[in-house]
Design a protein around this motif. Sequence first.
Motif, mmCIF file in Angstrom:
data_model
loop_
_atom_site.group_PDB
_atom_site.id
_atom_site.type_symbol
_atom_site.label_atom_id
_atom_site.label_comp_id
_atom_site.label_asym_id
_atom_site.label_seq_id
_atom_site.Cartn_x
_atom_site.Cartn_y
_atom_site.Cartn_z
ATOM 1 N N THR A 1 -30.370 28.927 5.743
ATOM 2 C CA THR A 1 -29.800 28.608 7.049
ATOM 3 C C THR A 1 -28.985 29.782 7.585
ATOM 4 O OG1 THR A 1 -29.693 26.261 6.479
ATOM 5 C CG2 THR A 1 -28.304 27.005 8.291
ATOM 6 N N PHE A 2 -28.138 30.350 6.749
ATOM 7 C CA PHE A 2 -27.277 31.457 7.169
ATOM 8 C C PHE A 2 -28.101 32.655 7.648
ATOM 9 C CE2 PHE A 2 -25.103 35.451 6.268
ATOM 10 C CZ PHE A 2 -23.840 35.260 6.820
ATOM 11 N N THR A 3 -29.079 33.060 6.849
ATOM 12 C CA THR A 3 -29.815 34.275 7.184
ATOM 13 C C THR A 3 -30.761 34.044 8.357
ATOM 14 O OG1 THR A 3 -29.767 34.656 4.792
ATOM 15 C CG2 THR A 3 -30.926 36.261 6.121
ATOM 16 N N THR A 4 -31.332 32.847 8.453
ATOM 17 C CA THR A 4 -32.140 32.523 9.632
ATOM 18 C C THR A 4 -31.292 32.601 10.889
ATOM 19 O OG1 THR A 4 -33.658 31.096 8.385
ATOM 20 C CG2 THR A 4 -33.526 30.746 10.754
ATOM 21 N N LEU A 5 -30.079 32.031 10.837
ATOM 22 C CA LEU A 5 -29.204 32.067 12.012
ATOM 23 C C LEU A 5 -28.752 33.487 12.338
ATOM 24 C CD1 LEU A 5 -27.035 28.869 11.514
ATOM 25 C CD2 LEU A 5 -28.618 29.359 13.400
ATOM 26 N N ARG A 6 -28.506 34.292 11.324
ATOM 27 C CA ARG A 6 -28.132 35.692 11.565
ATOM 28 C C ARG A 6 -29.202 36.399 12.385
ATOM 29 N NH1 ARG A 6 -28.379 39.315 6.464
ATOM 30 N NH2 ARG A 6 -30.528 39.554 7.214
ATOM 31 N N GLU A 7 -30.460 36.218 11.999
ATOM 32 C CA GLU A 7 -31.549 36.893 12.702
ATOM 33 C C GLU A 7 -31.874 36.213 14.031
ATOM 34 O OE1 GLU A 7 -32.690 39.763 11.696
ATOM 35 O OE2 GLU A 7 -31.352 39.664 9.967
ATOM 36 N N LEU A 8 -31.715 34.900 14.072
ATOM 37 C CA LEU A 8 -31.977 34.169 15.313
ATOM 38 C C LEU A 8 -30.988 34.568 16.395
ATOM 39 C CD1 LEU A 8 -34.002 32.002 16.222
ATOM 40 C CD2 LEU A 8 -32.350 30.268 15.524
ATOM 41 N N ARG A 9 -29.718 34.641 16.039
ATOM 42 C CA ARG A 9 -28.700 34.997 17.038
ATOM 43 C C ARG A 9 -28.768 36.481 17.416
ATOM 44 N NH1 ARG A 9 -24.689 31.935 18.638
ATOM 45 N NH2 ARG A 9 -23.251 33.695 18.703
ATOM 46 N N ALA A 10 -29.296 37.309 16.513
ATOM 47 C CA ALA A 10 -29.483 38.718 16.870
ATOM 48 C C ALA A 10 -30.521 38.855 17.980
ATOM 49 C CB ALA A 10 -29.921 39.515 15.641
ATOM 50 N N VAL B 1 -46.782 26.457 10.878
ATOM 51 C CA VAL B 1 -46.434 26.869 9.524
ATOM 52 C C VAL B 1 -45.533 28.104 9.604
ATOM 53 C CG1 VAL B 1 -47.278 27.672 7.290
ATOM 54 C CG2 VAL B 1 -48.564 25.934 8.571
ATOM 55 N N ILE B 2 -44.278 27.932 9.219
ATOM 56 C CA ILE B 2 -43.309 29.031 9.185
ATOM 57 C C ILE B 2 -42.711 29.049 7.779
ATOM 58 C CG2 ILE B 2 -41.230 30.038 10.194
ATOM 59 C CD1 ILE B 2 -41.810 28.583 12.774
ATOM 60 N N PRO B 3 -43.231 29.894 6.886
ATOM 61 C CA PRO B 3 -42.751 29.890 5.497
ATOM 62 C C PRO B 3 -41.300 30.337 5.394
ATOM 63 C CG PRO B 3 -44.854 31.064 5.729
ATOM 64 C CD PRO B 3 -44.312 30.856 7.111
ATOM 65 N N ASP B 4 -40.764 30.170 4.191
ATOM 66 C CA ASP B 4 -39.446 30.711 3.881
ATOM 67 C C ASP B 4 -39.512 32.236 3.940
ATOM 68 O OD1 ASP B 4 -37.452 28.812 3.627
ATOM 69 O OD2 ASP B 4 -38.174 28.144 1.682
ATOM 70 N N ALA B 5 -38.417 32.890 3.585
ATOM 71 C CA ALA B 5 -38.348 34.332 3.781
ATOM 72 C C ALA B 5 -37.375 34.945 2.781
ATOM 73 C CB ALA B 5 -37.903 34.627 5.216
ATOM 74 N N TYR B 6 -37.186 36.251 2.900
ATOM 75 C CA TYR B 6 -36.199 36.939 2.064
ATOM 76 C C TYR B 6 -35.377 37.863 2.949
ATOM 77 C CZ TYR B 6 -38.720 41.400 2.240
ATOM 78 O OH TYR B 6 -39.293 42.562 2.675
ATOM 79 N N ASP B 7 -34.208 38.225 2.463
ATOM 80 C CA ASP B 7 -33.293 39.079 3.211
ATOM 81 C C ASP B 7 -33.627 40.540 2.915
ATOM 82 O OD1 ASP B 7 -31.227 40.380 4.466
ATOM 83 O OD2 ASP B 7 -29.659 39.079 3.674
ATOM 84 N N GLU B 8 -34.270 41.184 3.858
ATOM 85 C CA GLU B 8 -34.702 42.572 3.652
ATOM 86 C C GLU B 8 -33.541 43.554 3.571
ATOM 87 O OE1 GLU B 8 -35.175 41.882 8.180
ATOM 88 O OE2 GLU B 8 -35.043 40.716 6.324
ATOM 89 N N GLN B 9 -32.342 43.107 3.956
ATOM 90 C CA GLN B 9 -31.167 43.965 3.828
ATOM 91 C C GLN B 9 -30.644 44.012 2.389
ATOM 92 O OE1 GLN B 9 -28.137 42.902 6.671
ATOM 93 N NE2 GLN B 9 -29.578 42.722 8.365
ATOM 94 N N HIS C 1 -42.686 38.488 5.580
ATOM 95 C CA HIS C 1 -41.869 37.279 5.458
ATOM 96 C C HIS C 1 -40.380 37.603 5.385
ATOM 97 C CE1 HIS C 1 -45.404 34.782 5.015
ATOM 98 N NE2 HIS C 1 -45.866 35.633 4.124
ATOM 99 N N THR C 2 -39.944 38.522 6.203
ATOM 100 C CA THR C 2 -38.512 38.772 6.322
ATOM 101 C C THR C 2 -37.892 37.679 7.190
ATOM 102 O OG1 THR C 2 -38.762 40.097 8.323
ATOM 103 C CG2 THR C 2 -38.922 41.262 6.201
ATOM 104 N N TYR C 3 -36.578 37.557 7.145
ATOM 105 C CA TYR C 3 -35.920 36.584 8.007
ATOM 106 C C TYR C 3 -36.030 36.979 9.474
ATOM 107 C CZ TYR C 3 -34.002 33.598 4.400
ATOM 108 O OH TYR C 3 -33.872 32.698 3.373
ATOM 109 N N GLY C 4 -36.163 38.264 9.737
ATOM 110 C CA GLY C 4 -36.392 38.689 11.113
ATOM 111 C C GLY C 4 -37.693 38.137 11.654
ATOM 112 N N ARG C 5 -38.770 38.230 10.849
ATOM 113 C CA ARG C 5 -40.051 37.679 11.272
ATOM 114 C C ARG C 5 -39.956 36.160 11.400
ATOM 115 N NH1 ARG C 5 -43.265 38.029 13.415
ATOM 116 N NH2 ARG C 5 -45.254 37.816 12.325
ATOM 117 N N ARG C 6 -39.206 35.528 10.496
ATOM 118 C CA ARG C 6 -39.065 34.072 10.560
ATOM 119 C C ARG C 6 -38.385 33.656 11.865
ATOM 120 N NH1 ARG C 6 -36.707 29.134 8.701
ATOM 121 N NH2 ARG C 6 -38.360 28.042 7.567
ATOM 122 N N ALA C 7 -37.329 34.368 12.224
ATOM 123 C CA ALA C 7 -36.634 34.059 13.476
ATOM 124 C C ALA C 7 -37.555 34.237 14.678
ATOM 125 C CB ALA C 7 -35.400 34.947 13.606
ATOM 126 N N GLU C 8 -38.367 35.275 14.655
ATOM 127 C CA GLU C 8 -39.295 35.518 15.764
ATOM 128 C C GLU C 8 -40.322 34.392 15.882
ATOM 129 O OE1 GLU C 8 -40.747 39.346 14.684
ATOM 130 O OE2 GLU C 8 -38.891 40.358 15.274
#
Length: 403
Positions: free
Chosen positions: A21-30, A185-193, A382-389
């Motif tokens: 949730t945290f990392t998805t929101l970080r990328e979503l709000r960016a 279908v939007i899989p989970d992701a990983y934090d590329e940072q 499958h980065t969180y950036g791609r997930r947010a997009e």
Amino acid sequence: MIVYIAYPTSLNLQSANALQTFTTLRELRARRPDTLALIPRWGNEPSRFFEVGVVHLPRPAIGKLSRLYKSTLLYYLEHSAFAAMTATVVALHRHHVQAVYIRQPIIAAWWAGVFGPRLGLPVIYEAHDLESRNPSRAKEPWARGLLDLIDRTALCRSSAVVSLTDNFRRLLAQIEWRDPAEVAVIPDAYDEQVFLPQDRAACRRGLGLPADAPIVAYAGMTFAHRWLDGLLSAIRRLRAIYPTLIGIIIGGRPGERAALAAHALSEGLRVAETTAMPADLYLLPPRPQPEVVSCLGAANVLVIPDTVTDVTASPLKLFEYMALGLPIVLPAIPALYEILPSHLAYSFTRRDLNGLQAALTAALAERDPALATERQRLAAEHTYGRRAERIIALVEQVAQRTL
């Protein structure tokens, strides 16, 4: 405006769903700074979610009464109360809202069945499984009908459904609950940072681990339903072939680590909670993600002994492991193959100790660097950036449909 509603189990990111949730929101709000994220907070509880601009609403902590009467139904009441609170907040902004995105089943059911239609807002439900199959579901016999109602309302009456896997998407079509065209279908992701390829020798030096010993590692926030006792048995067997082999398990609650330590001792393994001591198995408490990466980077093989779910299996650790490029051992579950093809993994029949041992042996023998490169290439999708997009694209599609 996108409204994102979640109910993370840890405000300090000590659980997988909180991290997601945290990392998805970080990328979503960016990408969409107008995103209104609503999560609960008990009193003045510290919260990392302030860092991503979340609005904290008071947690209606009805679930705490389960100390007096143990029942998941109390949490259902808590989630229902929070759903009503979010509706009150969103109503003030409803003319600017494109869609309400929810990743909690009880809240999604209320929004899909009541609040969304009343406010004239589309609702997108990110389903992680059927509530009727949730290991933590309400167990009262009379509650079976309630579980079915929750699932049907959230999944059938929302404007769109997000599934972590295509397997779950097909299941919804098979039971005729949802047209596949309405399930993204939007899989989970990983934090590329955080999760980047590591220098194994440097990681071992930093941890004080032997330079040449074979190491098998697992990282997870909880051990429930993960068959780590099977992994310990496999490590004991492998030490007959690789006498210097070391196992590393990172994470979990104190009671769970104590139970694993007892099992390891019964297997004849020396156990330690710090790498400063010599041991056959290290049971390391939860630690910040950069330290987890160093522990994983020290390994030869990374393992997923089992998953909590089946058709919805999309564990964060799979994406994190892939980003490191190391050989991965996992159960032969089709949902996992959606992300990591079988030729890039070492699989075994679920809960088959002989199979797990064979898969670990094969993974320890991997020498082809091209396999590591291919895992990292797949992880990059499958980065969180791609997930947010992907979430933003779905919101815009749903909003356009409801104009």
